[in-house]
Each structure stands twice: as structure tokens, then as C-alpha cells.
Design a protein around this motif. Structure first.
Motif, short mmCIF file in Angstrom:
data_model
loop_
_atom_site.label_atom_id
_atom_site.label_comp_id
_atom_site.label_asym_id
_atom_site.label_seq_id
_atom_site.Cartn_x
_atom_site.Cartn_y
_atom_site.Cartn_z
N THR A 365 1.12 -1.27 -0.13
CA THR A 365 0.10 0.07 0.06
C THR A 365 1.00 1.28 -0.12
N LEU A 366 2.29 1.04 0.16
CA LEU A 366 3.02 2.21 0.34
C LEU A 366 2.89 3.43 -0.91
N ALA A 367 2.72 3.11 -1.92
CA ALA A 367 2.54 4.03 -3.02
C ALA A 367 1.24 4.58 -3.30
N ASN A 368 0.30 4.09 -2.51
CA ASN A 368 -1.11 4.64 -2.63
C ASN A 368 -1.94 4.58 -1.09
N LEU A 369 -1.29 5.05 -0.21
CA LEU A 369 -1.98 4.97 0.94
C LEU A 369 -3.14 5.73 1.11
N GLY A 370 -3.32 6.70 0.34
CA GLY A 370 -4.64 7.50 0.18
C GLY A 370 -5.70 6.66 -0.06
N ASP A 371 -5.60 5.53 -0.89
CA ASP A 371 -6.84 4.80 -1.07
C ASP A 371 -7.28 3.74 0.03
N VAL A 372 -6.57 3.61 1.17
CA VAL A 372 -6.94 2.78 2.19
C VAL A 372 -6.87 3.65 3.52
N SER A 373 -7.17 5.04 3.32
CA SER A 373 -7.19 5.64 4.60
C SER A 373 -8.16 6.99 4.49
N ASN A 374 -8.66 7.41 5.47
CA ASN A 374 -9.56 8.43 5.50
C ASN A 374 -9.12 9.61 6.19
N ALA A 375 -9.02 10.79 5.79
CA ALA A 375 -8.42 12.03 6.36
C ALA A 375 -7.18 11.59 7.05
N GLY A 376 -6.23 11.00 6.39
CA GLY A 376 -5.00 10.64 6.80
C GLY A 376 -4.97 9.63 8.12
N VAL A 377 -5.98 8.92 8.20
CA VAL A 377 -5.85 7.78 9.00
C VAL A 377 -6.18 6.48 8.49
N ILE A 378 -5.24 5.58 8.35
CA ILE A 378 -5.18 4.55 7.66
C ILE A 378 -6.36 3.13 8.44
N ASN A 379 -6.93 2.82 7.63
CA ASN A 379 -7.85 1.62 7.83
C ASN A 379 -7.13 0.34 7.67
N GLU A 380 -6.91 -0.10 8.87
CA GLU A 380 -5.93 -1.27 8.72
C GLU A 380 -6.79 -2.50 7.97
N HIS A 381 -7.94 -2.37 8.27
CA HIS A 381 -8.64 -3.55 7.57
C HIS A 381 -8.89 -3.62 6.42
N GLU A 382 -9.14 -2.55 5.86
CA GLU A 382 -9.25 -2.32 4.50
C GLU A 382 -7.93 -2.63 3.94
N GLU A 383 -7.05 -2.11 4.53
CA GLU A 383 -5.39 -2.50 4.12
C GLU A 383 -5.11 -3.84 3.84
N THR A 384 -5.69 -4.42 5.02
CA THR A 384 -5.32 -6.18 4.75
C THR A 384 -6.04 -6.71 3.77
N GLN A 385 -7.31 -6.18 3.52
CA GLN A 385 -8.25 -6.84 2.67
C GLN A 385 -7.84 -6.62 1.03
N VAL A 386 -7.24 -5.40 0.88
CA VAL A 386 -6.64 -4.97 -0.48
C VAL A 386 -5.15 -5.76 -0.70
N SER A 387 -4.57 -6.04 0.37
CA SER A 387 -3.27 -6.57 0.22
C SER A 387 -3.37 -8.31 0.12
N GLU A 388 -4.61 -8.77 0.95
CA GLU A 388 -4.74 -10.05 0.66
C GLU A 388 -5.25 -10.33 -0.92
N LYS A 389 -6.02 -9.51 -1.21
CA LYS A 389 -6.42 -9.70 -2.68
C LYS A 389 -5.17 -9.49 -3.47
N TYR A 390 -4.36 -8.68 -3.52
CA TYR A 390 -3.08 -9.03 -4.69
C TYR A 390 -2.23 -10.21 -4.09
#
Lengths: 506, 405
Positions: A365-390
Motif C-alpha cells: 500500500t506504500l505508493a497509494n496509502l490514500g486509497d486505504v485511508s480516510n483523512a490521513g488515518v489508515i483503515n488497517e482492515h481495508e488495507e489487509t483486505q486489499v493486500s490479501e487480494k493482491y
């Protein structure tokens, strides 16, 4: 012929993993023995067992060396017996001279005082043996990788080597340097030095090896010998991956459409030497759904071209224009280039592509943290789902995305880097040596991913030193030499000979 | 080799997270040790209060230092900057008669500018932070001497002292307070601090369980149940214990409130925000971070600005506690701060370390200082022991890593 080295039923387990399972290796006196296997198959572990990095007792099985049972407790034990490994990452001190490096830890000295005359004389003899025409006082940092490799071999020869082990010796070498190295190996063989070569480059294996042992998933699956004529690339590949790979380059429908990215009159100067022009008036374009190759020798400016386009991450006084969809695009900084739709997969994934001590998830997620965060706060669960998908889509072979990438094999690491850039949603991907240091199976998967990207209508620019790969994958190939594009060939026109002749006759 | 396995058995989990639990266990062990050795003086309400007052400025600077160290740098100037800002505030208040509020804001701004100046050279000119901050350490040590003309300046008005030595007043009726004091057998009882303690524990348990439930829903393997229960129980008990003790003395010190708020804010910033994530990436591999579109220079710069502001805050708190600014204030404090961060598990090469680790590390140092002083151990032995503890903590780290690798 008698055996110099016999490794019998070697089994090595790490917590939770059986790295080696009943591996057998029989190396005859005076032969060149190749070990082939995918990354992670256990080749390096086997060599670490042999050299005493994993001391006797930490593995099961027996090592017979020179007619005796050998129990090496550390590297100097095995070196004293004449077993010397030259690792992929060279271990020379850049700011010391060739002579100093050759005798490092083994100085020609009396009572701690170095005898320089003797040192230089012996160095000259050794350099002659390996065919390196450099003065003994030359600093290592001024030598290219190819010459450094020769210094390593000279260093091994200075230690009365009987069994020389070369781990991927040509991985970072140019074509001509590789050939010179292979010639040297054959010459050493004529002088009676037994050698083990670990390599992914099967044509090289076929050229020098008398015997090939294939290792897969921690077990030795087959041994072939040149004498009986049964070494073929197809057979090695088959044994390495455990299946037939009829076509090394998967097919894709080829229908490039509109021009996606256009680079016009691109000029770049060297970041330190302001008068050296690295890229000269380069023009090229990529269409949607097209895979475009850039061929050229090392140092021809391919990486410099790519990095200067990608947010000016290389060079100075950069001039020229990048157009996306026919409109001028702002690629003046890396984050702007990413926003504009560019992605650059570096040739050096460990030092430029990955944060090794972080998890797969963090890297993806490093190059696109904006897509897994909201107002600068990372949504870890979404981040996990996204990376699991890849992880699933790219077939990254780990149980979870919480593994640190430092523990992954080269192929899996490269898939993490690709995932990172795919998640950044680019339109044009510049891939710099995307399959370097990766085994056959993972290469095939990466080619599949590239085809998939092209099928989705993305533009792919592929920089590679392996010509067969470019020929197998690309719709068009630009040929680069000394910072200029010296030719453009369609897939139908292109061949290794034509590319080489464009480079040489320029 | 195939899949890289994760072993989920309890023992393996403990081994893998030995560092984190080890830190907590070490703090508890040290406290128990000194509690016994000092015949119970260590955990007396007045001493607990003192522990917070004595260590607050170290902890506040450790928060900033952790960020700097995670980003792959170091700041040797924080002790001097802290002393300089304290001196600056003292001169403003005592000699120029400026209002306390204005002085505090000015002091924080000055701290920010000092950090910015250092960050500028480190981030944009790539001068090693060790050198830049070593230079700043000398410069600001000298400037505080110059500003104070070698004298101590004080005392301060009461309202300024309160930022350090004040306590949060009780909002509950005195009758309730009296009843509880009788039950606890103490002279007074601050109901507010006890109530806040109970609320904090409830929050910790609730958030922990909510996180576990979420992890389970997303199929993420977290901490094993047994560890969660034991760890939460220890933390909750310790928290209630400390709050109870504080309640029977004078309640919550003001500085404890600012410390807790800052710790929570920085823990959240580093663990849950994009800027925090980017700082870890920057420290882990600056080139890779840069090529991922992260503005590494700006982040480095900001880490130093932040450190400067926190050092300024520490300087204010320190001056307020002593009720005077002296040229020696903050001398060698940078070493305590850096030691706290490394004891807390941060890596010298950057890219790893946690806020909570740095805070616990600072407490380990603080409890040892305090305990040894109560025992009357000389400053000479104290230094030796603290040095050895730092070495032991880092050795433990390296040893663990080697064993796992």
C-alpha cells in the motif's frame, strides 16, 4: 572418476520449515557441476551446509570430502580444506586495492608487517591466471562488476582452492563478461579445479556443466550428465518446475490501440558531472495494450531514461515533454508522476523497491496509502483486505500478508513490488529488469501478469538485458545505445542478431 | 520450502514477541525489586507522584526522539535546546515581564524554529544528523549561558509553576471524597482521578476486545486469547493501582495529563496515520520510500520541527518544576532520552520502534533513577548501572534477532 564431494541424505529443518529433505549431491574430481532449482528450492541452504555456515550437527546426513567424513563447524574449517564460495553479492572492500583485497585476512606478512613486494608479485600472477588486465594497486570501486567477479576468483585461487563454488556468477554481468567468465571456468577445470555453479541461466549451464543436479522443494530430483548427452534445457526446466513448460512466454492477443504515452525530445544530464549528457533527444511512445521493449547493453542509459521520466528521480537539467492521452503531463516530481498515471518498477528491488523489514501489507500500500485511508488515518482492515487480494491474484506464496518481505524469495518479492504499483492504479508501467534473479517458474508468472496488464489496456515499457525475453514478450522494441535510441523494431522484424547489429553499427 | 509457516502455538508466539512482553516484564520486575529494597517507599503515593513529575520531560522528549530515530536520524541537541528554551522563557517572564501565555507560545515557536533550522540541514543538505545536532548541542548550550549571563533566573509566577507542579482539582462533592478517604484510610481522596482511572481501564478493555472482534471478522490472527487476557489484566491492575495511590495523595498532576494526552496522540499518529506509516517507510528504506512518491525530505524536516517543539515544551516543564532557569538545565538529558528510546526497542538504523516502547523505556530509566536515589546509591554507581541496563536491553534485542534469523 572419483568423487571429491559426496553429500548424502542431507536434511535441514528450520522452525516450521523443512528446507532440505534427503538431498544427495555427488561431485566428481575435476568436473563442473551445476545445481539448478527455483529460488527457494534450497540451493543456498545446501551450500551453507557444505561451507559450515550451518555447522555440523545442525543438520542430518553426511558429508564426505576427499575420501573422509567432513564435519565443518564454520567457514574457515571448510576454507582450510579448499572449499571456497563466491557469493552473488560480492564481498570486496571497495576502497581497498585489488592486491589488498586478494590477501585480506591472509596477508603476505611477517610479524604483522606486510611484504608489499611479495603481495604485488603474487597478485600479478593471480590476475594473469584469471585474465584480468589491471594493476594490483587499482581500487576495487573503479572496477565494473565483471572485473570484480574475476578478482573474487583470483582471491579464491590464492587460497589453494580445490572446490570452487560460484553462486549465480553471471547474474549481474553483461553478455560479453559472462562469456569471459564461463571461458575462465573451463580453463580452471583444465587446471584441475573442481567447480560447482549455481545458475538460472540454462544456456550457460549447458555450456560448461559436466553434470547437472536439479533441486526442487528441498529435494534433489534428478542428476544428468553431459557424457551421456542427456543435459537439455527443456529437461532441466521440466525437473525444476515439476511440469512441462511448452512455451516460456505465454501468448496474449496483440491489439495495441491509441497512443497512451509519448515522450518527446527527452534530454538528461548526469547529476554530478553537469557536462555529461546521459540521454540525448529520445523520442518514443507506448500504445494502450502494448508491451514495448527497450533493449541495450548495461550502461546504455535505459534505467537513466526511465528514472528521469519518473518524477525526475535521476539526472539534472532534464528537458523534454511527456504526454499522456495527447496532453502534456506533469511528471516533475515522483508523486505527481504517480498521480499522472506512471509507475516505475526498479531494477534493484531490494535497495530501491522494498522496505525489507516491513510486512507485505505495508509494502503493497506504500505508493497509494490514500486509497486505504480516510483523512490521513489508515483503515488497517481495508488495507489487509486489499493486500490479501493482491496476494491471491499475484500468487505470492506466503500464508499471510503479515510476513516481512525480507524473508521472501526473489520471485515473491518481485510480485510484492508489482502489487504495490498495480495498487497505485497506473496507466503506464515501466518495468526495469522485471525478472532479474528470478527463477523460471516465477518468471512465467510475471510474464502472465504483464500480459494481463496489456489486456486491460495499460501500456507497458519493459527494460531487459535478456534479449529472448524481450523478443518473446514485446510488440515493439526500441534499441538504446549510449543514451540514444538507435533503432526501433516490430516484433516481426526483431531478432537477437538485428538488435546486436543496431547496437554495434551505431 | 514452499509456504513460510507461522507457528501459532503460545510458546512460539511469546518467543516472537519476547521484546514487547519482555519490556513490560522488565518494568514490573524492576518496580518489584525496588519496592522491596526500599521497604515500600517506591510505591508510596507521594513517590509515585514524584516519579511522574521527575520524568515527564524525559518522556515528552522521548516521543519526539522516537519519531526522529524511526526516521533514521538522531538528535543530540534536545538537552541543550530544552535548557535554552527554559532560559528564554525565564528571561521573557522575569526580566521582560511578559504574560505567561504569550511566553509559552513564543517558547514553543522558538523550539519549532530551532528544530526547523536543524531539519533544514539534515533533510535538504543531507548533512548527517549526528553532526548537525552535535553542533546545535554546543550552540544552544552556549546560548543559554549567554542568555542567562551565567546566573539562575527565577522565581516564576505561580500560574507558570502550575504547568509542572499543579494538580487537577476534584469535581466531585467533598462529602463523597471524605467518605472514600475514610474507607481508603487516607487523609484525602481525589474522586476525579480514581474515576478517570476506572474509565481508562474500561476503555482499554473495550477497545482491546473490539479490535480482537474486528480482527477475527477479517480473519487476522492477532494475539492469543491467553496473552490478551493476562496483558490486559496486568495493565488494568497497574493503572488502577497507580490511580488509587494518586487519589489518596493530591490527585492527577497536570503534567501527567499532558504526558498521557501526548502519548496517546503520538501513538495514534505513528501507528494509524499515513504520515506515521511514511516515516517508518522512510527510516526502513529511504530510496524505496522516495520512489514510492513519499516526500522524504519534507518528512525528515518535520520530524525535527516536531522534536524542537517537544524539547521546548520539556524545557518549560523543567523550568517550571525547578521554579528557576539555570545554565545547567538539560545537561546530558539527551542521553537519557535516547537511551529510553533504544531500551524501548527502537533500532539504530531506523524504521522500527514504538511510542509505547519509548515511554516504558523512559519509565524503566526513571524508576531506576528514583529507586537508586532512595537507596542512597551514589551518582557514580547509578551511571554505571544505567549504562549496563541500556547495553543489556539492546543486547537482548540483537540476541533475539540472531536466534530468530
Amino acid at each position: 572418476m572419483t568423487s571429491l564431494l559426496e553429500m548424502r541424505s542431507i536434511t535441514k529443518t528450520f522452525p516450521g520449515v523443512k528446507a532440505l529433505d534427503q538431498v544427495n549431491l555427488d561431485v566428481k574430481e575435476g568436473e563442473i557441476h551445476a545445481i539448478c532449482g527455483e529460488n527457494g528450492a534450497g540451493k543456498s541452504t545446501l551450500m551453507k551446509v557444505l561451507s559450515g555456515v550451518y555447522p555440523a550437527g545442525s543438520y542430518d546426513g553426511e558429508i564426505h570430502y576427499d575420501g573422509q567424513v567432513a564435519e565443518f563447524r564454520n567457514i574457515s574449517d571448510s576454507e582450510n580444506k579448499g572449499i571456497i564460495i563466491i557469493h552473488q553479492e560480492l564481498a570486496l572492500v571497495p576502497l581497498l586495492s585489488i592486491a589488498e583485497n586478494l590477501f585480506l585476512g591472509n596477508e603476505r606478512a611477517a610479524n604483522g608487517v606486510i611484504n608489499w613486494r611479495d603481495t604485488f608479485q603474487r597478485t600479478e600472477q593471480l590476475l594473469q591466471k584469471v585474465g584480468l588486465k589491471e594493476a594490483p594497486s587499482t581500487l576495487i570501486e573503479t572496477l565494473g562488476v565483471g572485473k570484480q567477479q574475476l578478482v573474487e576468483i583470483a582471491k579464491a585461487l590464492s587460497k589453494e582452492v580445490r572446490l570452487l563454488i560460484l553462486d549465480e556468477p553471471t547474474a549481474a554481468l553483461s553478455e560479453s563478461d559472462s562469456q569471459a567468465l564461463l571461458d575462465l571456468m573451463l580453463e580452471l577445470k583444465a587446471q584441475g579445479v573442481t567447480q560447482i555453479i549455481i545458475s538460472h541461466k540454462l544456456n550457460e549451464v549447458r555450456r560448461v556443466a559436466d553434470t547437472v543436479t536439479v533441486i526442487r522443494d528441498g529435494t534433489s530430483v534428478s542428476t544428468m550428465s553431459a557424457a551421456s548427452g542427456d543435459i537439455t534445457e527443456d529437461r532441466i526446466v521440466h525437473d525444476m518446475v515439476g511440469r512441462d513448460m511448452s512455451d516460456r512466454y505465454p501468448a496474449r492477443p496483440r491489439n495495441p490501440s491509441d497512443i497512451l504515452m509519448e515522450v518527446n525530445n527527452w534530454n538528461v544530464w548526469h547529476p554530478e558531472h553537469a557536462d555529461r549528457q546521459m540521454i540525448k533527444d529520445v523520442n518514443f511512445h507506448v500504445r494502450k495494450g502494448e508491451v514495448v521493449g527497450i533493449a541495450g547493453l548495461m550502461g546504455s542509459g535505459r534505467t537513466e531514461l526511465a528514472m528521469s521520466i519518473f518524477g525526475r528521480s535521476y539526472g539534472r537539467n532534464i528537458g523534454g515533454e511527456v504526454q499522456l492521452h495527447g496532453k502534456s503531463a506533469d511528471v516533475s516530481q515522483i508523486d505527481r508522476a504517480i498521480d499522472a498515471g506512471l509507475a516505475y518498477v526498479t531494477e534493484d528491488r531490494k535497495s530501491l523497491g522494498l522496505v525489507l523489514d516491513e510486512t507485505i501489507r505495508t509494502n503493497i500500500t506504500l505508493a497509494n496509502l490514500g486509497d486505504v485511508s480516510n483523512a490521513g488515518v489508515i483503515n488497517e482492515h481495508e488495507e489487509t483486505q486489499v493486500s490479501e487480494k493482491y496476494r491471491g491474484a499475484m500468487n505470492i506464496r506466503t500464508p499471510s500478508v503479515f510476513q516481512k518481505v525480507v524473508n521472501l524469495s526473489g520471485g515473491n518479492q518481485q510480485k510484492v513490488v508489482l502489487s504495490k504499483w498495480l495498487f497505485a492504479q497506473p496507466e503506464v508501467l515501466i518495468l526495469d529488469e522485471p525478472t532479474r534473479g528470478i527463477d523460471v517458474g516465477a518468471k512465467f508468472e510475471i510474464y502472465g501478469i504483464i500480459n494481463e496488464l496489456a489486456a486491460q489496456g495499460k501500456g507497458v515499457v519493459m527494460i531487459s538485458s535478456e534479449m529472448p525475453e524481450l523478443l518473446g514478450m514485446c510488440d515493439r522494441i526500441y534499441v538504446m545505445n549510449e543514451g540514444e535510441l538507435v533503432g526501433e523494431l516490430t516484433a516481426e522484424e526483431a531478432s537477437q542478431e538485428r538488435i546486436m547489429s543496431l547496437i554495434v553499427t551505431e | 520450502m514452499g509456504m513460510e509457516q507461522t507457528n501459532t502455538s503460545l510458546g512460539a508466539y511469546f518467543k516472537h514477541h519476547l521484546r514487547e512482553y519482555g519490556l513490560l516484564i522488565a518494568l514490573i520486575a524492576i518496580m518489584v525489586f525496588f519496592q522491596i529494597m526500599t521497604n515500600g517507599t517506591l510505591l508510596k503515593p507521594v513517590n509515585i507522584t514524584n516519579l511522574f513529575l521527575q520524568n515527564s520531560y524525559i518522556i515528552i522528549m522521548a516521543l519526539g526522539m522516537l519519531v526522529v530515530i524511526v526516521a533514521g536520524h538522531i538528535d543530540l541537541s534536545v538537552g541543550s535546546v530544552m535548557g535554552f528554551v527554559g532560559a528564554f522563557a525565564a528571561v521573557m517572564i522575569v526580566e521582560w515581564n511578559m504574560p505567561v501565555g504569550v511566553t509559552m507560545i513564543a517558547a514553543l515557536v522558538v523550539g519549532g524554529f530551532i528544530g526547523a533550522a536543524q531539519g533544514y540541514f539534515v533533510a535538504y543538505w543531507k548533512i548527517p544528523s549526528f553532526i548537525v545536532t552535535l553542533a546545535a548541542m554546543l550552540v544552544f548550550r552556549g546560548l543559554s549561558l549567554w542568555l542567562l549571563e551565567g546566573q539562575s533566573v527565577g522565581p516564576f509566577p505561580r500560574e507558570f509553576q502550575l504547568i509542572s507542579t499543579g494538580f487537577v482539582g476534584d469535581i466531585f462533592p467533598a462529602s463523597l471524597s471524605q467518605t472514600l478517604a475514610d474507607i481508603a484510610g487516607s487523609r484525602n481522596f481525589n474522586v476525579l482521578s480514581m474515576a478517570l482511572g476506572v474509565i481508562a481501564v474500561a476503555l482499554i478493555i473495550w477497545m482491546g476486545m473490539r479490535d480482537r472482534a474486528r480482527n477475527a471478522r477479517y480473519g487476522i490472527q492477532g494475539e492469543p486469547q491467553a496473552f490478551f487476557v493476562v496483558r490486559t489484566a496486568i495493565v488494568s491492575f497497574a493503572l488502577l493501582f497507580v490511580m488509587f495511590k494518586l487519589s489518596t495523595f493530591r490527585g492527577l498532576p497536570n503534567v501527567l495529563v499532558s504526558m498521557v494526552v501526548l502519548t496517546v496522540v503520538y501513538a495514534f499518529l505513528t501507528a494509524n496515520t499515513t504520515i506515521g506509516r511514511r516515516i517508518y517507510a522512510l527510516g526502513g528504506n529511504e530510496k524505496a520510500a522516495k520512489l514510492s512518491g513519499i516526500k522524504t525530505e519534507r518528512l525528515t524536516f518535520l520530524a525535527f520541527v516536531n522534536m524542537g517543539i517537544l524539547a521546548a515544551l520539556a524545557g518549560l516543564i523543567f523550568a517550571a518544576r525547578l521554579n528557576t532557569a539555570t545554565p545547567k538545565a538539560g545537561f546530558a538529558v539527551e542521553l537519557d532520552v535516547i537511551a529510553a528510546v533504544f531500551i524501548g526497542g527502537a533500532s539504530m538504523s531506523g524504521g522500527s520502534g514504538k511510542i509505547i516502547g519509548a515511554v516504558v523505556g523512559a519509565f524503566i530509566m526513571g524508576v531506576m533513577n528514583n529507586g537508586m536515589s532512595i537507596l542512597g546509591i551514589g551518582i557514580d554507581y547509578q551511571q554505571v548501572i544505567k549504562g549496563l541496563v541500556l547495553l543489556a536491553a539492546v543486547f537482548f534485542d540483537v540476541y533475539n534477532k540472531n536466534k530468530q534469523g
